[in-house]
Write a protein that holds these residues in place. Structure first.
Motif, PDB file in Angstrom:
ATOM      1  N   ALA A 124      43.271  28.798  43.153  1.00 47.62           N
ATOM      2  CA  ALA A 124      42.814  30.042  43.768  1.00 47.62           C
ATOM      3  C   ALA A 124      43.712  31.205  43.408  1.00 47.62           C
ATOM      4  O   ALA A 124      43.250  32.310  43.126  1.00 47.62           O
ATOM      5  N   GLU A 125      45.047  30.977  43.434  1.00 48.15           N
ATOM      6  CA  GLU A 125      45.964  32.072  43.139  1.00 48.15           C
ATOM      7  C   GLU A 125      45.860  32.492  41.679  1.00 48.15           C
ATOM      8  O   GLU A 125      45.920  33.686  41.356  1.00 48.15           O
ATOM      9  N   THR A 126      45.655  31.522  40.789  1.00 47.96           N
ATOM     10  CA  THR A 126      45.509  31.855  39.372  1.00 47.96           C
ATOM     11  C   THR A 126      44.182  32.539  39.109  1.00 47.96           C
ATOM     12  O   THR A 126      44.117  33.544  38.383  1.00 47.96           O
ATOM     13  N   ASP A 131      41.281  37.440  37.561  1.00 54.02           N
ATOM     14  CA  ASP A 131      40.188  38.372  37.811  1.00 54.02           C
ATOM     15  C   ASP A 131      40.695  39.778  38.092  1.00 54.02           C
ATOM     16  O   ASP A 131      40.067  40.771  37.704  1.00 54.02           O
ATOM     17  N   GLU A 132      41.845  39.890  38.755  1.00 58.54           N
ATOM     18  CA  GLU A 132      42.359  41.207  39.132  1.00 58.54           C
ATOM     19  C   GLU A 132      42.916  41.982  37.945  1.00 58.54           C
ATOM     20  O   GLU A 132      42.760  43.209  37.867  1.00 58.54           O
ATOM     21  N   ILE A 133      43.582  41.301  37.001  1.00 55.71           N
ATOM     22  CA  ILE A 133      44.235  42.041  35.909  1.00 55.71           C
ATOM     23  C   ILE A 133      43.638  41.743  34.534  1.00 55.71           C
ATOM     24  O   ILE A 133      43.912  42.463  33.575  1.00 55.71           O
ATOM     25  N   GLY A 134      42.835  40.678  34.392  1.00 55.56           N
ATOM     26  CA  GLY A 134      42.206  40.369  33.110  1.00 55.56           C
ATOM     27  C   GLY A 134      42.934  39.287  32.335  1.00 55.56           C
ATOM     28  O   GLY A 134      44.159  39.149  32.423  1.00 55.56           O
ATOM     29  N   GLU A 135      42.164  38.528  31.556  1.00 53.12           N
ATOM     30  CA  GLU A 135      42.721  37.414  30.789  1.00 53.12           C
ATOM     31  C   GLU A 135      43.719  37.868  29.734  1.00 53.12           C
ATOM     32  O   GLU A 135      44.653  37.144  29.399  1.00 53.12           O
ATOM     33  N   ASP A 136      43.531  39.085  29.180  1.00 52.92           N
ATOM     34  CA  ASP A 136      44.397  39.548  28.104  1.00 52.92           C
ATOM     35  C   ASP A 136      45.815  39.858  28.574  1.00 52.92           C
ATOM     36  O   ASP A 136      46.749  39.877  27.771  1.00 52.92           O
TER      37      ASP A 136
END
Length: 417
Positions: A124-126, A131-136
């Motif tokens: 959940a934390e990951t 989602d909040e900052i993006g995979e990149d």
């Protein structure tokens, strides 16, 4: 009230959990082995109960995170773990007040709290921060948070040694309070802006909605060979790690021993071991940040291959060690490898996952780890009790070998462009 960015909240979360874990686990063997008198087999059984809790509840809690709220899942998990750790530290007092249950049973109950709480946080934390900052951006954040978490671990080592000197159970009490405080902090500052709970039809029950999310996660795994490979790899990693993680301190205490000519207490020796490994880990993480491109899937996989090969070598070295210095070098090497592996492994996991089922798939991976630890841990513990702890470390190294084969095939099937 000042608002914190998601990356800041994540770093604080990692910092506090590292501080709490280091405070509790640096000297935990003194509490477990010398104060409570647990045997090697009991130590492994405690870990097995923990992993069984993860195995049973991980899928449920991961689906809760994807169906309703990652934020809610993380906060619940922090609070439940905090309660479990405080209970674990209080066991020695509880059995003095009441003989209704023996020490070992109370420890198993505390592990259930730990395991259930961990499943709410795991994945959940990951999923939340990705989602909040993006995979990149997440790979770089994982490395940075790992570096800062190591500084927190250094602080926790000092706290652990100090509190353990006062009373062997105090580190667990303090660590549990850190977790409860973190849960309250997240309740205020953790925001969820880029996650939309999965829509369900009005006539669909909450259980059916979670079942639909779980099935979506299974479909994601089935159509991506890499995710199937991840789960297979994780099973073997879990099988190898449980026995070693539970028995390494017992190995030092009962089979190697500490230098008699140096008047350090057992708590101080464990503190030194943890402090040196943390400092070495800080240096290693800094070097890896500069040398490894965390956005290159092939490079990340190659790094994992090298780290696990080194782990096998270190396990065999510990099994063959005949002196305190030799054993310490092996233990330090495995510790540094673990520090490096964490952000690399997390980045690798998140490179091939869909946002809407990310927490569910991560929970499936965590279940694979729990299955491996549940199946492999007792075997390694039995070997340690029946033959020797050295034999158990060699067996742990054997369990990792299939991981090298899988990772090597992945690299071969994904040539550099």
């Amino acid at each position: 009230m000042k608002q914190l960015r998601a990356s800041q909240v994540y770093i604080i979360m990692m910092f506090v959990t590292a501080l709490a874990n280091s405070t509790m686990f640096t000297t935990y063997a003194i509490y477990y082995v010398t104060e409570l008198g647990l045997t090697p087999f009991q130590l492994v059984l405690i870990g097995t109960v923990l992993e069984l809790a993860v195995l049973v509840f991980e899928g449920i809690t991961g689906v809760v995170a994807d169906t309703y709220s990652r934020r809610m899942s993380v906060i619940i998990g922090m609070l439940v773990m905090g309660i479990g750790f405080v209970l674990e530290g209080s066991v020695i007092w509880i059995v003095e007040w009441s003989t209704l249950l023996p020490v070992f049973i109370w420890m198993l109950i505390a592990q259930l709290f730990f395991g259930i709480g961990a499943t709410f946080v795991s994945g959940a934390e990951t999923a939340w921060i990705v989602d909040e900052i993006g995979e990149d951006k997440v790979g770089t954040l994982f490395m940075r948070s790992q570096r800062l978490a190591l500084f927190a671990a250094l602080i926790g080592i000092g706290l652990s040694v100090g509190f353990s000197t006062l009373a062997p159970n105090l580190p667990y009490i303090i660590g549990g309070m850190f977790y409860v405080g973190l849960g309250i902090f997240l309740l205020v500052y953790m925001k969820e802006t880029n996650f939309a709970p999965q829509q369900k039809e009005a006539h669909v029950s909450p259980l059916q909605a979670m079942a639909d999310t779980w099935m979506s996660g299974i479909k994601v795994v089935r159509r991506q060979p890499l995710l199937i490979m991840l789960i297979v790899v994780t099973i073997f990693i879990g099988a190898a790690s449980e026995g070693y993680d539970r028995l390494r301190e017992t190995f030092l205490i009962n089979e190697i021993g500490f230098p008699q000519h140096i008047p350090f207490s057992m708590a101080v020796w464990f503190g030194i071991l943890s402090a040196v490994s943390t400092i070495l880990g800080l240096v290693a993480v800094r070097v890896m940040e500069q040398k490894l491109d965390m956005s290159d899937k092939r490079a990340v996989t190659a790094a994992m291959l090298l780290l696990f090969a080194a782990r096998i070598g270190a396990l065999i070295s510990i099994a063959l060690s005949t002196s305190f210095v030799w054993a310490m070098i092996g233990l330090l090497l495995i510790s540094v490898i673990g520090i490096l592996s964490h952000p690399v492994y997390n980045t690798w996991l998140n490179m091939n996952m869909e946002s809407k089922t990310r927490a569910t798939v991560l929970s499936m991976v965590s279940q694979a780890d729990a299955f491996g630890q549940t199946a492999g841990g007792p075997v390694i513990g039995w070997v340690g009790s029946r033959f020797s702890l050295r034999a158990s470390f060699i067996l742990a190294g054997v369990f990792i070998m299939p991981v090298l084969v899988v990772l090597r095939r992945f690299i071969s099937s994904n040539p550099r462009e």
